[in-house]
Design an enzyme around this catalytic site. Structure first.
Site, mmCIF file in Angstrom:
data_model
loop_
_atom_site.group_PDB
_atom_site.id
_atom_site.type_symbol
_atom_site.label_atom_id
_atom_site.label_comp_id
_atom_site.label_asym_id
_atom_site.label_seq_id
_atom_site.Cartn_x
_atom_site.Cartn_y
_atom_site.Cartn_z
ATOM 1 N N PRO A 10 15.716 -17.787 -22.969
ATOM 2 C CA PRO A 10 14.192 -18.072 -23.302
ATOM 3 C C PRO A 10 13.201 -17.134 -22.499
ATOM 4 O O PRO A 10 13.403 -16.592 -21.490
ATOM 5 C CB PRO A 10 13.949 -19.505 -22.733
ATOM 6 C CG PRO A 10 15.152 -19.803 -21.630
ATOM 7 C CD PRO A 10 16.058 -19.138 -22.044
ATOM 8 N N ASN A 11 12.325 -16.711 -23.151
ATOM 9 C CA ASN A 11 11.162 -15.739 -22.774
ATOM 10 C C ASN A 11 11.426 -14.498 -22.794
ATOM 11 O O ASN A 11 10.388 -13.650 -22.398
ATOM 12 C CB ASN A 11 10.476 -16.288 -21.435
ATOM 13 C CG ASN A 11 9.949 -17.673 -21.732
ATOM 14 O OD1 ASN A 11 9.486 -18.155 -22.696
ATOM 15 N ND2 ASN A 11 10.410 -18.762 -20.613
ATOM 16 N N ARG A 18 5.350 -9.952 -20.630
ATOM 17 C CA ARG A 18 5.422 -11.098 -19.697
ATOM 18 C C ARG A 18 5.647 -10.649 -18.221
ATOM 19 O O ARG A 18 6.754 -9.728 -18.063
ATOM 20 C CB ARG A 18 6.709 -11.949 -20.199
ATOM 21 C CG ARG A 18 6.877 -13.029 -19.080
ATOM 22 C CD ARG A 18 8.092 -13.981 -19.645
ATOM 23 N NE ARG A 18 8.388 -14.885 -18.820
ATOM 24 C CZ ARG A 18 9.386 -15.093 -18.156
ATOM 25 N NH1 ARG A 18 10.549 -14.557 -18.281
ATOM 26 N NH2 ARG A 18 9.758 -15.904 -17.089
ATOM 27 N N TYR A 23 9.350 -8.201 -14.417
ATOM 28 C CA TYR A 23 10.357 -7.935 -15.157
ATOM 29 C C TYR A 23 10.331 -6.506 -15.746
ATOM 30 O O TYR A 23 11.139 -5.968 -16.408
ATOM 31 C CB TYR A 23 10.259 -8.822 -16.429
ATOM 32 C CG TYR A 23 10.517 -10.288 -16.112
ATOM 33 C CD1 TYR A 23 11.760 -10.674 -15.544
ATOM 34 C CD2 TYR A 23 9.487 -11.212 -15.768
ATOM 35 C CE1 TYR A 23 11.897 -11.935 -15.139
ATOM 36 C CE2 TYR A 23 9.648 -12.634 -15.537
ATOM 37 C CZ TYR A 23 10.927 -12.834 -15.228
ATOM 38 O OH TYR A 23 11.169 -14.140 -14.700
ATOM 39 N N ASN A 74 22.020 -13.317 -20.174
ATOM 40 C CA ASN A 74 20.771 -13.495 -19.371
ATOM 41 C C ASN A 74 20.387 -14.791 -19.955
ATOM 42 O O ASN A 74 19.598 -14.843 -20.993
ATOM 43 C CB ASN A 74 20.015 -12.218 -19.484
ATOM 44 C CG ASN A 74 18.825 -12.490 -18.493
ATOM 45 O OD1 ASN A 74 18.468 -13.639 -18.140
ATOM 46 N ND2 ASN A 74 18.012 -11.465 -18.317
ATOM 47 N N ALA A 77 15.537 -18.989 -17.427
ATOM 48 C CA ALA A 77 15.709 -20.282 -16.707
ATOM 49 C C ALA A 77 16.579 -21.231 -16.926
ATOM 50 O O ALA A 77 16.995 -22.037 -16.239
ATOM 51 C CB ALA A 77 14.181 -20.887 -17.231
ATOM 52 N N HIS A 80 19.502 -21.571 -14.074
ATOM 53 C CA HIS A 80 19.239 -22.844 -13.259
ATOM 54 C C HIS A 80 19.284 -24.134 -13.554
ATOM 55 O O HIS A 80 18.866 -25.048 -12.593
ATOM 56 C CB HIS A 80 17.957 -22.510 -12.145
ATOM 57 C CG HIS A 80 17.595 -20.885 -12.317
ATOM 58 N ND1 HIS A 80 18.195 -19.851 -11.471
ATOM 59 C CD2 HIS A 80 16.668 -20.182 -12.817
ATOM 60 C CE1 HIS A 80 17.905 -18.808 -11.761
ATOM 61 N NE2 HIS A 80 16.734 -18.834 -12.587
ATOM 62 N N ASP A 87 28.956 -25.505 -19.419
ATOM 63 C CA ASP A 87 30.250 -26.135 -19.926
ATOM 64 C C ASP A 87 30.891 -25.364 -21.258
ATOM 65 O O ASP A 87 31.852 -25.249 -21.455
ATOM 66 C CB ASP A 87 30.073 -27.667 -20.390
ATOM 67 C CG ASP A 87 30.011 -28.497 -19.095
ATOM 68 O OD1 ASP A 87 30.446 -28.137 -18.036
ATOM 69 O OD2 ASP A 87 29.714 -29.592 -19.365
ATOM 70 N N GLU A 98 26.977 -12.620 -15.898
ATOM 71 C CA GLU A 98 25.585 -13.123 -15.628
ATOM 72 C C GLU A 98 24.818 -11.890 -15.338
ATOM 73 O O GLU A 98 25.179 -11.140 -14.294
ATOM 74 C CB GLU A 98 25.573 -14.312 -14.727
ATOM 75 C CG GLU A 98 24.279 -14.649 -14.430
ATOM 76 C CD GLU A 98 24.066 -15.978 -13.333
ATOM 77 O OE1 GLU A 98 22.805 -16.041 -13.050
ATOM 78 O OE2 GLU A 98 25.277 -16.376 -12.862
ATOM 79 N N HIS A 100 20.546 -10.725 -14.695
ATOM 80 C CA HIS A 100 18.997 -10.879 -14.589
ATOM 81 C C HIS A 100 18.480 -9.483 -14.121
ATOM 82 O O HIS A 100 18.926 -8.675 -13.498
ATOM 83 C CB HIS A 100 18.707 -11.672 -13.303
ATOM 84 C CG HIS A 100 19.145 -13.141 -13.580
ATOM 85 N ND1 HIS A 100 18.971 -14.067 -14.425
ATOM 86 C CD2 HIS A 100 20.857 -13.581 -13.336
ATOM 87 C CE1 HIS A 100 19.831 -15.197 -14.534
ATOM 88 N NE2 HIS A 100 20.836 -15.075 -13.729
ATOM 89 N N LEU A 101 17.272 -9.515 -14.667
ATOM 90 C CA LEU A 101 16.430 -8.099 -14.574
ATOM 91 C C LEU A 101 15.959 -8.269 -13.178
ATOM 92 O O LEU A 101 15.819 -7.087 -12.224
ATOM 93 C CB LEU A 101 15.132 -8.136 -15.369
ATOM 94 C CG LEU A 101 15.593 -7.956 -16.907
ATOM 95 C CD1 LEU A 101 14.349 -8.366 -17.736
ATOM 96 C CD2 LEU A 101 16.003 -6.626 -17.259
ATOM 97 N N SER A 102 15.292 -9.174 -12.464
ATOM 98 C CA SER A 102 14.931 -9.451 -11.223
ATOM 99 C C SER A 102 15.884 -9.875 -10.527
ATOM 100 O O SER A 102 17.009 -10.551 -10.775
ATOM 101 C CB SER A 102 13.498 -10.319 -11.154
ATOM 102 O OG SER A 102 14.135 -11.675 -11.510
ATOM 103 N N ARG A 107 13.676 -14.242 -5.021
ATOM 104 C CA ARG A 107 12.428 -15.111 -5.489
ATOM 105 C C ARG A 107 12.379 -16.581 -5.413
ATOM 106 O O ARG A 107 12.992 -16.968 -4.018
ATOM 107 C CB ARG A 107 12.614 -14.855 -7.098
ATOM 108 C CG ARG A 107 12.461 -13.461 -7.499
ATOM 109 C CD ARG A 107 12.428 -13.482 -9.116
ATOM 110 N NE ARG A 107 11.299 -13.865 -9.533
ATOM 111 C CZ ARG A 107 11.127 -14.124 -10.856
ATOM 112 N NH1 ARG A 107 12.179 -14.223 -11.680
ATOM 113 N NH2 ARG A 107 10.036 -14.818 -11.336
ATOM 114 N N ARG A 111 15.351 -20.825 -8.109
ATOM 115 C CA ARG A 111 15.975 -19.617 -8.817
ATOM 116 C C ARG A 111 17.346 -19.100 -8.171
ATOM 117 O O ARG A 111 18.090 -18.525 -8.621
ATOM 118 C CB ARG A 111 15.132 -18.366 -8.916
ATOM 119 C CG ARG A 111 13.877 -18.753 -9.961
ATOM 120 C CD ARG A 111 13.230 -17.326 -10.297
ATOM 121 N NE ARG A 111 11.899 -17.609 -10.549
ATOM 122 C CZ ARG A 111 11.589 -17.854 -12.108
ATOM 123 N NH1 ARG A 111 12.569 -17.950 -12.804
ATOM 124 N NH2 ARG A 111 10.351 -18.188 -12.439
#
Length: 147
Positions: A10-11, A18, A23, A74, A77, A80, A87, A98, A100-102, A107, A111
């Site tokens: 998402p996003n 954004r 990001y 990625n 949200a 978390h 599963d 996995e 993540h950009l940040s 954070r 998170r």
């Protein structure tokens, strides 16, 4: 040639506009171009999917089992919060990295918990768009394609 699915949650379709202070200014199209070229240099075919919907991400993980050698995820949200996504990853028995950009560990406290990490072969975060190319390097190494 081995195939890798880069799956974004998402996003992430809003990258570039954004919260650029978190990001960066890179867009999803920029990341896809970067990853396609890097993947090719590693002997990997790279496919991309993005969805804002948890069920669609789960469906993509399930479908990957018969098509791809690995997944770079990625989950945004959902990292978390989604036991269902965790599963799904467990059920397909594909290596997952996995991404993540940040740096999620620098954070907000919520998170810091990842439901993906326990079922992934590793986690790469905090390097912006380079997190994805580092994940491709990790996948290539895991699949025995790189030293």
């Amino acid at each position: 040639m081995s195939s890798v699915l880069i799956l974004n949650g998402p996003n992430l379709n809003l990258l570039g506009t954004r919260q650029p202070e978190v990001y960066g200014a890179v867009t999803m199209a920029d990341i896809e171009s970067l990853c396609s070229a890097h993947g090719q240099s590693l002997g990997l075919t790279v496919s991309f999917q993005q969805s804002n919907h948890e069920g669609a991400l789960i469906d993509a993980v399930h479908a990957a089992k018969s098509v791809h050698s690995a997944i770079i995820l990625n989950a945004g949200a959902y990292t978390h919060s989604s036991v269902a996504l965790m599963d799904a990853i467990s059920s397909v028995e594909l290596p997952v990295v996995e991404v993540h950009l940040s740096n999620i560990h620098a954070r907000e406290a919520f998170r810091h918990k990842s439901y993906i990490a326990p079922v992934a072969i590793g986690q790469i975060c905090g390097f912006g768009a380079r997190s994805y190319t580092l994940a491709l390097d990790a996948v290539a190494g895991h699949l025995g394609l790189a030293q």
